[in-house]
Scaffold this active site. Structure first.
Site, PDB file in Angstrom:
ATOM      1  N   GLY A 185      -4.775  -8.397   6.089  1.00  0.00           N
ATOM      2  CA  GLY A 185      -5.648  -8.214   7.261  1.00  0.00           C
ATOM      3  C   GLY A 185      -5.911  -6.771   7.615  1.00  0.00           C
ATOM      4  O   GLY A 185      -6.323  -6.487   8.739  1.00  0.00           O
ATOM      5  N   GLY A 186      -5.660  -5.827   6.677  1.00  0.00           N
ATOM      6  CA  GLY A 186      -5.951  -4.423   6.970  1.00  0.00           C
ATOM      7  C   GLY A 186      -5.285  -4.007   8.267  1.00  0.00           C
ATOM      8  O   GLY A 186      -4.095  -4.266   8.492  1.00  0.00           O
TER       9      GLY A 186
ATOM     10  N   SER B 287      -0.401   2.853   5.103  1.00  0.00           N
ATOM     11  CA  SER B 287      -0.716   1.416   5.035  1.00  0.00           C
ATOM     12  C   SER B 287      -0.381   0.738   6.355  1.00  0.00           C
ATOM     13  O   SER B 287       0.435   1.239   7.126  1.00  0.00           O
ATOM     14  CB  SER B 287       0.119   0.793   3.919  1.00  0.00           C
ATOM     15  OG  SER B 287       0.056  -0.611   3.980  1.00  0.00           O
ATOM     16  N   SER B 288      -1.004  -0.407   6.592  1.00  0.00           N
ATOM     17  CA  SER B 288      -0.635  -1.231   7.748  1.00  0.00           C
ATOM     18  C   SER B 288       0.287  -2.382   7.340  1.00  0.00           C
ATOM     19  O   SER B 288       0.648  -3.206   8.183  1.00  0.00           O
ATOM     20  CB  SER B 288      -1.886  -1.836   8.388  1.00  0.00           C
ATOM     21  OG  SER B 288      -2.729  -0.836   8.837  1.00  0.00           O
TER      22      SER B 288
ATOM     23  N   ARG C 257       3.606   1.472  -3.366  1.00  0.00           N
ATOM     24  CA  ARG C 257       2.270   1.846  -2.901  1.00  0.00           C
ATOM     25  C   ARG C 257       1.589   2.727  -3.949  1.00  0.00           C
ATOM     26  O   ARG C 257       2.251   3.536  -4.622  1.00  0.00           O
ATOM     27  CB  ARG C 257       2.446   2.638  -1.601  1.00  0.00           C
ATOM     28  CG  ARG C 257       1.170   3.108  -0.931  1.00  0.00           C
ATOM     29  CD  ARG C 257       0.428   1.984  -0.325  1.00  0.00           C
ATOM     30  NE  ARG C 257      -0.521   2.403   0.702  1.00  0.00           N
ATOM     31  CZ  ARG C 257      -1.507   1.610   1.134  1.00  0.00           C
ATOM     32  NH1 ARG C 257      -1.678   0.404   0.620  1.00  0.00           N
ATOM     33  NH2 ARG C 257      -2.315   2.019   2.080  1.00  0.00           N
TER      34      ARG C 257
ATOM     35  N   ASP D 219      -7.649   4.313   2.257  1.00  0.00           N
ATOM     36  CA  ASP D 219      -6.635   4.270   3.318  1.00  0.00           C
ATOM     37  C   ASP D 219      -6.163   5.662   3.737  1.00  0.00           C
ATOM     38  O   ASP D 219      -5.425   5.810   4.706  1.00  0.00           O
ATOM     39  CB  ASP D 219      -5.442   3.402   2.897  1.00  0.00           C
ATOM     40  CG  ASP D 219      -5.659   1.928   3.263  1.00  0.00           C
ATOM     41  OD1 ASP D 219      -6.634   1.636   3.979  1.00  0.00           O
ATOM     42  OD2 ASP D 219      -4.867   1.077   2.835  1.00  0.00           O
TER      43      ASP D 219
ATOM     44  N   ASN E 275      -6.502  -3.350  -1.560  1.00  0.00           N
ATOM     45  CA  ASN E 275      -7.165  -2.835  -0.359  1.00  0.00           C
ATOM     46  C   ASN E 275      -8.343  -3.736  -0.001  1.00  0.00           C
ATOM     47  O   ASN E 275      -8.160  -4.762   0.624  1.00  0.00           O
ATOM     48  CB  ASN E 275      -7.586  -1.371  -0.489  1.00  0.00           C
ATOM     49  CG  ASN E 275      -7.945  -0.796   0.872  1.00  0.00           C
ATOM     50  OD1 ASN E 275      -7.459  -1.286   1.885  1.00  0.00           O
ATOM     51  ND2 ASN E 275      -8.791   0.208   0.925  1.00  0.00           N
TER      52      ASN E 275
ATOM     53  N   THR F 227      -1.624  -5.516  -2.395  1.00  0.00           N
ATOM     54  CA  THR F 227      -3.060  -5.370  -2.111  1.00  0.00           C
ATOM     55  C   THR F 227      -3.811  -4.593  -3.166  1.00  0.00           C
ATOM     56  O   THR F 227      -3.237  -3.804  -3.918  1.00  0.00           O
ATOM     57  CB  THR F 227      -3.240  -4.642  -0.747  1.00  0.00           C
ATOM     58  OG1 THR F 227      -4.579  -4.737  -0.340  1.00  0.00           O
ATOM     59  CG2 THR F 227      -2.829  -3.193  -0.822  1.00  0.00           C
TER      60      THR F 227
ATOM     61  N   THR G 258      -5.792  -8.006   1.497  1.00  0.00           N
ATOM     62  CA  THR G 258      -4.427  -7.870   1.035  1.00  0.00           C
ATOM     63  C   THR G 258      -3.880  -9.276   0.901  1.00  0.00           C
ATOM     64  O   THR G 258      -4.579 -10.234   1.204  1.00  0.00           O
ATOM     65  CB  THR G 258      -3.689  -7.023   2.118  1.00  0.00           C
ATOM     66  OG1 THR G 258      -4.281  -5.730   2.126  1.00  0.00           O
ATOM     67  CG2 THR G 258      -2.214  -6.910   1.954  1.00  0.00           C
TER      68      THR G 258
END
Ligand code: GLY
Length: 567
Positions: free
Chosen positions: A468-469, A447-448, A103, A418, A396, A394, A376
């Site tokens: 898909g955030g 993050s998701s 990340r 984020d 983002n 991603t 992403t």
């Protein structure tokens, strides 16, 4: 640029960059590509083919990871990247599992209120567009770390087909023509000039990125060091300085990916492993599945009223916890054990009733006594040795911060969005964050992303994930349930219509034209609210399922240009 212009552009671009709405699903084949031994599923055919070619050359999933990820950066710059970050979850043939966090991080000069004006209000656009939006990129460190530890081939072999792709070019898709055209003026404003990806690019034409081919050659020669301390770093830092970023040589030099224990939990006879914080996917998926487990959703039926109610209520409660408790585990203590305990999750669902929706105002983060403290892309790979990986990566937003390093050939992320710029204030996905995810120097933003591997009876069963955030977690949840509760194959599970709830805003997003007006009417009567915005596609899930006879079925999402290939 005035803030309202930024807001307008962001909203326009956000919606214009959503891919087509769902086609009629009845026209979509139910069964995916079947392969005997190995498979790659990604957002673009070229990237899947390059990953597969590496597997055919004797490489394993980790070699194919490097090749696929870099190929996506060439032909799918929407999210494929060198200037972003991601997460890998893997299962080796011997059954051992792990994960790698690459990340992005906040720059060392970042401050908690860097996106606020003097009145303490969030300045629109500052965390999403241009230099200040960029987090320290982790992708190159991540793919080199994983390939060095587990890969079999040398980097030159792995990256050669990617260099050829960048050199010779890829075919521009219709979606890409639309995106480049819609974004042309924003790209030009942000970069101060026309960039390689612009409105003159037409579908069917070939687009070469020779500058990126050269950057990839520098990586072959110098390894990830070239990116973080060598010639690429020099070019990147000079670019950052010209474009208002606060990222320095020291930021790049200090960047390290982190091997982390995945979140592993049991759902009936399945063992599920997904990404731990700073990704929220693993904890939320575990929470939601535990909250759902006591309900007989198989009997209720796929996407039936009662099933939707149970899933929505579990999603709502889990996102409330996500937004309060989760952040970078190197900075905040996360009460993981409590958040995942059966007792706690049972209590969380105590006020659920089939008679009415629980308003989100009645849901706060759970009361924990001992407080221990889209865009992403995803690809899945199974190699012929039996190793499996799930990788979500991603920039983002679509094309990240829109800043394109033209001397290096890639876009830079806008991952700083984020973080919660101001606790209580929604980010570009509408997620309302809290203190645990506030900005601090060198901290990773929440993050998701939910790269996930499922085992059945101790054997590999499925690898999957999605972009898909904020909708990532619920798309993975529903796809897993489609297979293990509703007996669907991989492609059918991916094709199935999806819905999403994230606590705040208190609304369900349903994929358009896929749920009956009658069902929606019943939900409305029970107090469920629907988003009045045009709902973009919910995720583009790419997964691989091991069939009973040991063959592999790919699920490549019909919502994008995603492609499964195998042998
Ligand atoms: N940038 C989307 C995520 O990390 O979840």
């Amino acid at each position: 640029m005035k803030s309202w212009i930024f807001s307008f552009l962001i909203i326009t671009i956000f919606w214009s960059c959503k891919d087509n709405q769902s086609p009629q699903i009845s026209n979509i084949p139910h069964q995916g590509v079947i392969a005997e031994k190995a498979m790659v599923v990604s957002a673009r055919e070229e990237a899947s083919e390059i990953g597969l070619a590496i597997l055919k050359q004797g490489g394993n999933a980790f070699d194919a990871m490097m090749a696929t990820e870099m190929a996506l950066a060439v032909c799918y710059p929407f999210a494929g990247n060198l200037g972003g970050g991601g997460f890998l979850v893997y299962r080796l043939v011997d059954g051992s599992k792990g994960s790698l966090d690459y990340r992005e991080k906040a720059p060392l000069a970042a401050t908690k209120d860097m996106y606020l004006d003097q009145q303490g209000n969030v300045i629109p656009g500052k965390s999403t567009i241009g230099g200040l939006a960029v987090g320290v990129p982790g992708t190159i460190a991540g793919i080199f770390e994983a390939q060095e530890k587990y890969g079999l081939l040398d980097v030159a072999t792995v990256l050669e087909p990617v260099i050829q792709l960048a050199e010779k070019g890829f075919q521009i898709s219709e979606t890409q023509e639309r995106e480049f055209s819609a974004l042309d003026s924003l790209f030009t404003v942000v970069n101060g000039k026309t960039i390689l990806f612009n409105k003159s690019a037409k579908a069917g034409e070939i687009l070469q990125n020779k500058v990126l081919a050269n950057t990839l050659r520098l990586l072959v020669a110098g390894g990830s060091n070239a990116f973080y301390e060598g010639v690429i770093a020099d070019s990147l830092v000079a670019f950052f300085q010209r474009n208002g970023s606060i990222i320095t040589h020291e930021d790049l030099k200090q960047y390290q990916p982190v091997w982390r224990e995945p979140i592993t939990f049991q759902y009936k006879e399945y063992s599920i492993s997904s990404m731990a914080p700073p990704a929220s996917g693993g904890i939320c998926l575990a929470q939601m599945m535990s909250m759902i487990k006591p309900f007989k959703i198989k009997d209720y039926g796929h996407n039936s009223l009662k099933t939707i109610q149970v899933l929505v209520e579990a999603e709502r409660r889990s996102y409330a916890d996500r937004n309060y408790y989760l952040g970078d585990p190197d900075f905040v203590d996360i009460p993981t054990q409590h958040l995942l305990s059966d007792l706690y999750l049972m209590q969380r669902m105590e006020n659920f009733s089939f008679e009415r929706a629980t308003p989100s105002t009645e849901i706060q983060q759970g009361n924990i006594a001992i407080y221990e403290i889209d865009e992403t892309t995803h690809y899945s790979i199974v190699d012929s040795f039996g190793n499996a990986i799930a990788v979500t990566t991603t920039l983002n937003g679509a094309y990240g911060s829109k800043l394109f390093a033209d001397e290096l050939g890639f876009f830079l992320n806008n991952e700083m969005d984020d973080f919660s710029s101001k606790p209580g204030e929604p980010n570009m996905f509408g997620l309302v964050g809290a203190e645990a995810n506030s900005i601090a120097p060198a901290k990773r933003m929440l993050s998701s992303m939910t790269p996930t591997i499922v085992e059945k009876d101790g054997e590999l069963f499925m690898t999957l994930g999605t972009p898909g955030g904020s909708t990532i977690i619920t798309s993975v949840l529903q796809t897993v349930l489609n297979v293990i509760e509703f007996d669907m194959g991989m492609q059918q599970a991916v094709n199935a219509p999806r819905f999403h709830h994230q606590w705040l805003p208190d609304e369900i997003r349903m994929e358009p034209q896929t749920f009956s007006p009658e069902l929606l009417g019943k939900l409305e009567k029970l107090g469920y609210i629907f988003s009045d915005k045009p709902t973009p596609i919910l995720g583009k899930v790419d997964g691989i399922l091991v069939l009973d006879d040991g063959r592999l079925e790919g699920g490549a999402d019909r919502r994008g240009d995603d492609t499964a290939v195998g042998f």
